[in-house]
Design a protein around this motif. Structure first.
Motif, short mmCIF file in Angstrom:
data_model
loop_
_atom_site.label_atom_id
_atom_site.label_comp_id
_atom_site.label_asym_id
_atom_site.label_seq_id
_atom_site.Cartn_x
_atom_site.Cartn_y
_atom_site.Cartn_z
N ILE A 78 44.56 13.45 -3.79
CA ILE A 78 45.54 13.84 -4.80
C ILE A 78 45.62 12.80 -5.93
O ILE A 78 45.65 11.60 -5.67
CB ILE A 78 46.93 14.00 -4.16
CG1 ILE A 78 46.94 15.19 -3.20
CG2 ILE A 78 48.02 14.15 -5.21
CD1 ILE A 78 46.78 16.54 -3.87
N VAL A 137 36.41 25.38 -4.92
CA VAL A 137 36.09 24.80 -3.62
C VAL A 137 35.42 25.83 -2.73
O VAL A 137 34.44 25.52 -2.03
CB VAL A 137 37.36 24.22 -2.95
CG1 VAL A 137 37.07 23.88 -1.48
CG2 VAL A 137 37.83 22.98 -3.70
N ALA A 171 41.12 25.37 -8.45
CA ALA A 171 40.74 24.51 -7.33
C ALA A 171 40.33 25.35 -6.12
O ALA A 171 39.28 25.11 -5.51
CB ALA A 171 41.89 23.58 -6.96
N THR A 226 36.06 20.56 3.11
CA THR A 226 36.41 19.74 1.94
C THR A 226 37.68 18.94 2.21
O THR A 226 38.65 19.45 2.75
CB THR A 226 36.64 20.64 0.71
OG1 THR A 226 35.45 21.39 0.46
CG2 THR A 226 36.99 19.81 -0.51
N ARG A 227 37.65 17.67 1.81
CA ARG A 227 38.82 16.82 1.94
C ARG A 227 39.46 16.66 0.57
O ARG A 227 38.77 16.68 -0.45
CB ARG A 227 38.44 15.47 2.55
CG ARG A 227 37.85 15.62 3.96
CD ARG A 227 37.44 14.31 4.54
NE ARG A 227 38.59 13.46 4.85
CZ ARG A 227 39.30 13.55 5.98
NH1 ARG A 227 38.99 14.45 6.90
NH2 ARG A 227 40.31 12.73 6.19
N VAL A 228 40.78 16.48 0.56
CA VAL A 228 41.53 16.46 -0.70
C VAL A 228 42.08 15.07 -1.01
O VAL A 228 42.70 14.42 -0.16
CB VAL A 228 42.70 17.46 -0.65
CG1 VAL A 228 43.56 17.34 -1.91
CG2 VAL A 228 42.17 18.88 -0.51
N ALA A 281 46.55 16.54 2.74
CA ALA A 281 45.68 15.72 1.88
C ALA A 281 45.33 14.41 2.57
O ALA A 281 46.11 13.88 3.36
CB ALA A 281 46.39 15.44 0.54
N LEU A 304 42.55 16.57 -6.87
CA LEU A 304 43.50 17.52 -7.42
C LEU A 304 44.72 16.82 -8.01
O LEU A 304 45.32 15.96 -7.36
CB LEU A 304 43.98 18.49 -6.33
CG LEU A 304 42.93 19.24 -5.52
CD1 LEU A 304 43.61 20.20 -4.55
CD2 LEU A 304 41.96 19.99 -6.41
N ALA A 317 37.71 17.17 -3.05
CA ALA A 317 38.34 17.76 -4.23
C ALA A 317 39.42 16.81 -4.72
O ALA A 317 40.30 16.43 -3.96
CB ALA A 317 38.95 19.11 -3.88
N GLY A 363 49.02 21.37 -7.18
CA GLY A 363 48.09 20.73 -6.27
C GLY A 363 48.51 20.80 -4.81
O GLY A 363 47.66 20.85 -3.91
N THR A 366 46.29 22.48 -2.01
CA THR A 366 45.89 21.70 -0.84
C THR A 366 46.21 22.45 0.44
O THR A 366 45.38 22.54 1.36
CB THR A 366 46.63 20.35 -0.83
OG1 THR A 366 46.24 19.58 -1.96
CG2 THR A 366 46.32 19.55 0.44
#
Length: 231
Positions: A82, A44, A40, A78-80, A100, A54, A52, A63, A67
């Motif tokens: 989950i 990224v 990841a 980039t935003r995460v 996240a 994850l 992303a 994860g 993060t």
């Protein structure tokens, strides 16, 4: 605008399913996929996706750690989102605390998946009412609410009302209807909440509110330093 996504999950079948579903949309493209947190972080940085997805529990680097590492990099936008299950609520809390923007159940429907990806990619937090309430309830029983801190911001009564509705997963329109105010006024209150709580989005606002005692044991809330009513 096409949303560029990276999907990372150590379960190959699950990962392939998400990738296949996302690929059916004209406004979403999966630029890479991986099997663990190290993948990841690498992917990224290499592809700079908008979002992303994850999994939480993965080998080598999980994860949450991924993060935390990604969102600590100021050069990444980039935003995460989950990926989780009901049995992992404590990990979800840690993931949100790490920065996240939300979480999605692995058994989510196709429309729910697409909605979550688009919401998070647009810079908003994915906090559905049922999952958010379950998460807060879980931590109310598992982790005692922290004592009020001297640095806790002084929220107005209306800001506290808006905060509690945000914590329950209500949209701006729903908050406006519930409080009989305009959508513009709701946005103003939420922006002030973000500033006072040091939050960048709704997810972080809920986490900060819990940690500062605004969402507390027995569903009571702080207002001007004192308990006020039931949540």
């Amino acid at each position: 605008m096409v949303i560029r996504a990276v999907v990372v999950d150590d379960q190959a079948v699950v990962r392939a399913g998400f990738v296949k579903l996302l690929a059916t949309q004209e406004d979403i493209t999966v630029v890479a996929e991986g099997a663990d947190g190290q993948d990841a972080i690498r992917l990224v940085h290499e592809h700079r996706p908008d979002i992303a997805l994850l999994d939480i529990r993965m080998p080598r680097t999980d994860g949450i750690a991924a993060t935390r590492a990604l969102l600590a990099d100021p050069d990444l936008a980039t935003r995460v989102l989950i990926l989780t299950t009901f049995g992992l609520d404590e990990y979800v809390y840690d993931a949100l605390a790490a920065g996240a923007s939300g979480f999605l159940l692995k058994d989510a429907t196709f429309p729910e998946l697409l909605h979550a990806v688009r919401v998070v990619a647009a810079g908003k937090a994915m906090l559905s009412p049922d999952i958010t309430q379950r998460l807060i309830t879980h931590f109310r029983h598992r982790r005692p609410a922290p004592p009020s801190r001297p640095e806790a911001p002084n929220l107005t009564g209306r800001e506290t009302e808006v905060l509690l509705l945000v914590a329950r997963g209500h949209s701006n329109d729903e908050i406006a209807e519930h409080l009989t105010i305009t959508d513009h006024t709701v946005k103003t209150h939420i922006n002030r909440l973000f500033a006072k709580l040091g939050a960048r989005d709704r997810a972080q606002a809920v986490i900060a509110a819990y940690e500062l005692g605004y969402i507390a044991t027995g569903r009571r809330t702080r207002q001007n330093g004192c308990p006020a009513g039931s949540a």
